[in-house]
Design a protein around this motif. Structure first.
Motif, PDB file in Angstrom:
ATOM      1  N   ASP A 384       0.835  -1.194   0.000  1.00 52.10           N
ATOM      2  CA  ASP A 384       0.000   0.000   0.000  1.00 52.10           C
ATOM      3  C   ASP A 384       0.870   1.245   0.000  1.00 52.10           C
ATOM      4  O   ASP A 384       1.304   1.726   1.043  1.00 52.10           O
ATOM      5  CB  ASP A 384      -0.912  -0.027   1.234  1.00 52.10           C
ATOM      6  N   LEU A 385       1.113   1.802  -1.163  1.00 53.05           N
ATOM      7  CA  LEU A 385       1.960   2.987  -1.297  1.00 53.05           C
ATOM      8  C   LEU A 385       1.315   4.198  -0.637  1.00 53.05           C
ATOM      9  O   LEU A 385       2.013   5.089  -0.148  1.00 53.05           O
ATOM     10  CB  LEU A 385       2.229   3.260  -2.776  1.00 53.05           C
ATOM     11  N   SER A 386       0.003   4.239  -0.590  1.00 52.27           N
ATOM     12  CA  SER A 386      -0.673   5.383   0.019  1.00 52.27           C
ATOM     13  C   SER A 386      -0.387   5.483   1.514  1.00 52.27           C
ATOM     14  O   SER A 386      -0.414   6.571   2.093  1.00 52.27           O
ATOM     15  CB  SER A 386      -2.185   5.294  -0.206  1.00 52.27           C
ATOM     16  N   ALA A 387      -0.104   4.355   2.147  1.00 53.03           N
ATOM     17  CA  ALA A 387       0.157   4.332   3.586  1.00 53.03           C
ATOM     18  C   ALA A 387       1.636   4.383   3.920  1.00 53.03           C
ATOM     19  O   ALA A 387       2.013   4.703   5.046  1.00 53.03           O
ATOM     20  CB  ALA A 387      -0.464   3.072   4.204  1.00 53.03           C
ATOM     21  N   ASP A 388       2.489   4.079   2.944  1.00 55.49           N
ATOM     22  CA  ASP A 388       3.926   3.976   3.224  1.00 55.49           C
ATOM     23  C   ASP A 388       4.711   4.281   1.961  1.00 55.49           C
ATOM     24  O   ASP A 388       4.830   3.427   1.077  1.00 55.49           O
ATOM     25  CB  ASP A 388       4.249   2.565   3.739  1.00 55.49           C
ATOM     26  N   VAL A 389       5.261   5.503   1.867  1.00 49.76           N
ATOM     27  CA  VAL A 389       5.964   5.910   0.652  1.00 49.76           C
ATOM     28  C   VAL A 389       7.221   5.087   0.422  1.00 49.76           C
ATOM     29  O   VAL A 389       7.718   4.997  -0.711  1.00 49.76           O
ATOM     30  CB  VAL A 389       6.299   7.416   0.718  1.00 49.76           C
ATOM     31  N   SER A 390       7.747   4.432   1.463  1.00 49.23           N
ATOM     32  CA  SER A 390       8.942   3.601   1.287  1.00 49.23           C
ATOM     33  C   SER A 390       8.671   2.385   0.421  1.00 49.23           C
ATOM     34  O   SER A 390       9.610   1.709  -0.015  1.00 49.23           O
ATOM     35  CB  SER A 390       9.508   3.162   2.640  1.00 49.23           C
ATOM     36  N   ARG A 391       7.395   2.111   0.129  1.00 53.20           N
ATOM     37  CA  ARG A 391       7.076   0.981  -0.765  1.00 53.20           C
ATOM     38  C   ARG A 391       7.632   1.214  -2.164  1.00 53.20           C
ATOM     39  O   ARG A 391       7.715   0.267  -2.958  1.00 53.20           O
ATOM     40  CB  ARG A 391       5.562   0.748  -0.847  1.00 53.20           C
ATOM     41  N   LEU A 392       8.033   2.437  -2.484  1.00 52.38           N
ATOM     42  CA  LEU A 392       8.663   2.686  -3.787  1.00 52.38           C
ATOM     43  C   LEU A 392       9.929   1.862  -3.965  1.00 52.38           C
ATOM     44  O   LEU A 392      10.382   1.647  -5.100  1.00 52.38           O
ATOM     45  CB  LEU A 392       9.002   4.171  -3.944  1.00 52.38           C
ATOM     46  N   ARG A 393      10.501   1.406  -2.869  1.00 51.46           N
ATOM     47  CA  ARG A 393      11.701   0.565  -2.950  1.00 51.46           C
ATOM     48  C   ARG A 393      11.385  -0.842  -3.462  1.00 51.46           C
ATOM     49  O   ARG A 393      12.277  -1.531  -3.965  1.00 51.46           O
ATOM     50  CB  ARG A 393      12.353   0.428  -1.573  1.00 51.46           C
ATOM     51  N   TYR A 394      10.133  -1.258  -3.317  1.00 56.02           N
ATOM     52  CA  TYR A 394       9.774  -2.643  -3.607  1.00 56.02           C
ATOM     53  C   TYR A 394       9.124  -2.738  -4.982  1.00 56.02           C
ATOM     54  O   TYR A 394       7.913  -2.876  -5.128  1.00 56.02           O
ATOM     55  CB  TYR A 394       8.861  -3.184  -2.498  1.00 56.02           C
ATOM     56  N   VAL A 395       9.963  -2.609  -5.992  1.00 55.88           N
ATOM     57  CA  VAL A 395       9.491  -2.594  -7.376  1.00 55.88           C
ATOM     58  C   VAL A 395       9.059  -4.006  -7.792  1.00 55.88           C
ATOM     59  O   VAL A 395       9.841  -4.965  -7.733  1.00 55.88           O
ATOM     60  CB  VAL A 395      10.586  -2.068  -8.317  1.00 55.88           C
ATOM     61  N   ARG A 396       7.824  -4.114  -8.191  1.00 54.65           N
ATOM     62  CA  ARG A 396       7.282  -5.399  -8.657  1.00 54.65           C
ATOM     63  C   ARG A 396       7.410  -5.531 -10.173  1.00 54.65           C
ATOM     64  O   ARG A 396       7.733  -6.594 -10.693  1.00 54.65           O
ATOM     65  CB  ARG A 396       5.804  -5.468  -8.243  1.00 54.65           C
ATOM     66  N   ALA A 397       7.137  -4.437 -10.870  1.00 52.59           N
ATOM     67  CA  ALA A 397       7.216  -4.464 -12.334  1.00 52.59           C
ATOM     68  C   ALA A 397       7.355  -3.036 -12.855  1.00 52.59           C
ATOM     69  O   ALA A 397       6.897  -2.087 -12.220  1.00 52.59           O
ATOM     70  CB  ALA A 397       5.977  -5.123 -12.943  1.00 52.59           C
ATOM     71  N   VAL A 398       7.983  -2.912 -14.012  1.00 53.84           N
ATOM     72  CA  VAL A 398       8.100  -1.636 -14.710  1.00 53.84           C
ATOM     73  C   VAL A 398       7.737  -1.869 -16.162  1.00 53.84           C
ATOM     74  O   VAL A 398       8.254  -2.797 -16.803  1.00 53.84           O
ATOM     75  CB  VAL A 398       9.530  -1.050 -14.621  1.00 53.84           C
ATOM     76  N   LEU A 399       6.846  -1.053 -16.692  1.00 57.83           N
ATOM     77  CA  LEU A 399       6.496  -1.118 -18.109  1.00 57.83           C
ATOM     78  C   LEU A 399       6.887   0.188 -18.767  1.00 57.83           C
ATOM     79  O   LEU A 399       6.603   1.276 -18.244  1.00 57.83           O
ATOM     80  CB  LEU A 399       4.991  -1.341 -18.301  1.00 57.83           C
ATOM     81  N   ARG A 400       7.540   0.079 -19.890  1.00 56.59           N
ATOM     82  CA  ARG A 400       7.922   1.253 -20.686  1.00 56.59           C
ATOM     83  C   ARG A 400       7.247   1.124 -22.026  1.00 56.59           C
ATOM     84  O   ARG A 400       7.443   0.169 -22.761  1.00 56.59           O
ATOM     85  CB  ARG A 400       9.447   1.268 -20.837  1.00 56.59           C
ATOM     86  N   ASN A 401       6.334   2.080 -22.327  1.00 58.90           N
ATOM     87  CA  ASN A 401       5.501   1.985 -23.532  1.00 58.90           C
ATOM     88  C   ASN A 401       4.765   0.647 -23.588  1.00 58.90           C
ATOM     89  O   ASN A 401       4.627   0.042 -24.648  1.00 58.90           O
ATOM     90  CB  ASN A 401       6.338   2.168 -24.800  1.00 58.90           C
ATOM     91  N   GLY A 402       4.309   0.219 -22.426  1.00 57.43           N
ATOM     92  CA  GLY A 402       3.541  -1.026 -22.361  1.00 57.43           C
ATOM     93  C   GLY A 402       4.352  -2.287 -22.350  1.00 57.43           C
ATOM     94  O   GLY A 402       3.807  -3.381 -22.176  1.00 57.43           O
ATOM     95  N   ARG A 403       5.678  -2.156 -22.544  1.00 57.90           N
ATOM     96  CA  ARG A 403       6.540  -3.340 -22.572  1.00 57.90           C
ATOM     97  C   ARG A 403       7.175  -3.550 -21.208  1.00 57.90           C
ATOM     98  O   ARG A 403       7.845  -2.648 -20.685  1.00 57.90           O
ATOM     99  CB  ARG A 403       7.667  -3.160 -23.613  1.00 57.90           C
ATOM    100  N   PRO A 404       6.994  -4.725 -20.602  1.00 59.57           N
ATOM    101  CA  PRO A 404       7.657  -4.976 -19.328  1.00 59.57           C
ATOM    102  C   PRO A 404       9.163  -5.113 -19.534  1.00 59.57           C
ATOM    103  O   PRO A 404       9.616  -5.698 -20.522  1.00 59.57           O
ATOM    104  CB  PRO A 404       7.038  -6.285 -18.846  1.00 59.57           C
TER     105      PRO A 404
END
Length: 406
Positions: A384-404
């Motif tokens: 829950d990023l809304s409750a804990d901004v440190s969750r930005l460290r826990y990257v699950r996935a990144v999509l660039r132009n829709g491509r993972p």
């Protein structure tokens, strides 16, 4: 078409409660739906469960030619173009892995960052691994021997300024970067003093605006901040407001910053004491004169950012990434967390790294938000990023132009 689902969605301005679904096709966001609507059978579903979807982050102030090590800027002058390109490759990779999908380079050398941007736009880089979209300023304009002079942007007098701005316009830079004050990482320069006369800086801004280019000014000392604002710059980097007796920001200056909604970047953070211990002698002497110890710097900076935020100053997330280990490429999350610590809400801090950053960089019509028609640059973090901004460290996935990214 692909559907991404998660328990939470931040759209660039606010959190969508009760879960959300983002539809993506051909590299573009098609729709953002609250909850979990029924979808046609042909839609490929990716359910991230207890996670948060948000736009890819935007670092508004990076130095792609910096290798993120101690003395990174010192090494830039000795690198060949081929070496610089390799550093740029590594820098972009670090950003993307951390969920930064757009970067604005504000300190180029030999035009290599601008070259990479042009390759991206022409499609020459389309077969390569995914990388963040690059916006670029070219070499920053500075005085002879001034801050970052070794990047190739030193100018003196109106004629040289006019030639330099014309070249940047002809090369198609996205923004003109000017060093209004000295810098802490260039020995021999003075962060307390301006590097151009009032007439020269006003002329530089006029020239850039004549080509339709915005100007952002590096300004640490209070005289440089005030001069840059008088000259009509479009944004400020650092805005440290340093004087010989410490930080000084008048209520009038705060009101003017807020009224004009000047984006302030590269301001969210403070060097740790061990980094300050490695600063040039001139910086240590400046701190000694002001009675500031390395241990005090962070609290002073926090208090300054808190006061500016409360006054309505428009911060955007720029890390000055690449110039030192504590500001390494891909560490933008630390700037977001710093703004929260200074009193901003999590949504406000995330907007500084997404929708507000996109506006400051001139790409708000395609990036920084999860909206129909926008680029499908998407970050997924666990929890829950809304409750804990440190969750930005826990990257699950990144999509660039829709491509993972792999």
């Amino acid at each position: 078409m692909k559907a991404l689902r998660a328990a939470r969605v931040f759209d660039g301005e606010r959190f969508v409660t009760g879960g959300g679904t983002v539809l993506v096709e051909d590299g573009t966001v098609v729709a953002v739906e609250a909850g979990y609507p029924d979808l046609p059978e042909h839609v490929v579903m990716v359910d991230f469960g207890d996670a948060t979807l948000l736009p890819g982050l935007i670092d508004t102030h990076t130095h792609l030619v910096g290798d993120s090590g101690d003395g990174a800027l010192d090494r830039v002058a000795g690198y060949s173009p081929a070496q610089l390109r390799r550093v740029v490759d590594e820098s972009l990779g670090r950003h993307l892995a951390a969920g930064v999908t757009t970067v604005r380079d504000l300190g180029d050398r030999d035009w290599v960052a601008l070259e990479r941007r042009d390759q991206q736009r022409s499609g020459e880089a389309s077969g390569a691994r995914p990388e963040p979209s690059v916006l670029a300023s070219g070499p920053p304009l500075t005085s002879p021997g001034g801050h970052c002079f070794f990047m190739g942007g030193a100018v003196a007098g109106r004629a040289a300024i006019a030639r330099a701005v014309r070249e940047q316009a002809e090369r198609g830079v996205d923004v003109v970067k000017v060093m209004a004050s000295g810098g802490m990482n260039t020995p021999g320069t003075d962060v307390m003093r301006t590097q151009f006369t009032d007439d020269e800086l006003e002329f530089l801004v006029e020239q850039a605006h004549g080509y339709g280019l915005p100007v952002t000014a590096h300004a640490h000392g209070l005289p440089a901040v005030e001069q840059a604002m008088r000259a009509g710059v479009d944004a400020l980097e650092h805005c440290s407001c340093l004087t010989e007796t410490g930080v000084r920001i008048t209520d009038e200056l705060l009101e003017d910053l807020a009224r004009r909604a000047l984006p302030v970047g590269a301001a969210l953070g403070a060097p740790p004491p061990e980094a300050l211990a490695r600063m040039p002698d001139s910086v240590r002497a400046m701190m000694d004169k002001a009675g500031v110890t390395p241990a005090m710097v962070r609290e002073i900076r926090l208090a300054t950012v808190r006061r500016m935020h409360q006054a309505g100053v428009l911060f955007v997330a720029g890390r000055d990434s690449g110039i030192a280990p504590h500001m390494d490429h891909g560490s933008l999350r630390e700037s977001v967390a710093f703004l929260v610590e200074a009193g901003a809400s999590t949504a406000q801090a995330l907007a500084a790294a997404t929708s507000r950053a996109a506006h400051a960089c001139g790409v708000a019509d395609t990036k920084g938000s999860l909206r129909s028609g926008y680029d499908a640059d998407i970050l997924v973090v666990d929890g829950d990023l809304s409750a804990d901004v440190s969750r930005l460290r826990y990257v699950r996935a990144v999509l660039r132009n829709g491509r993972p990214i792999s």
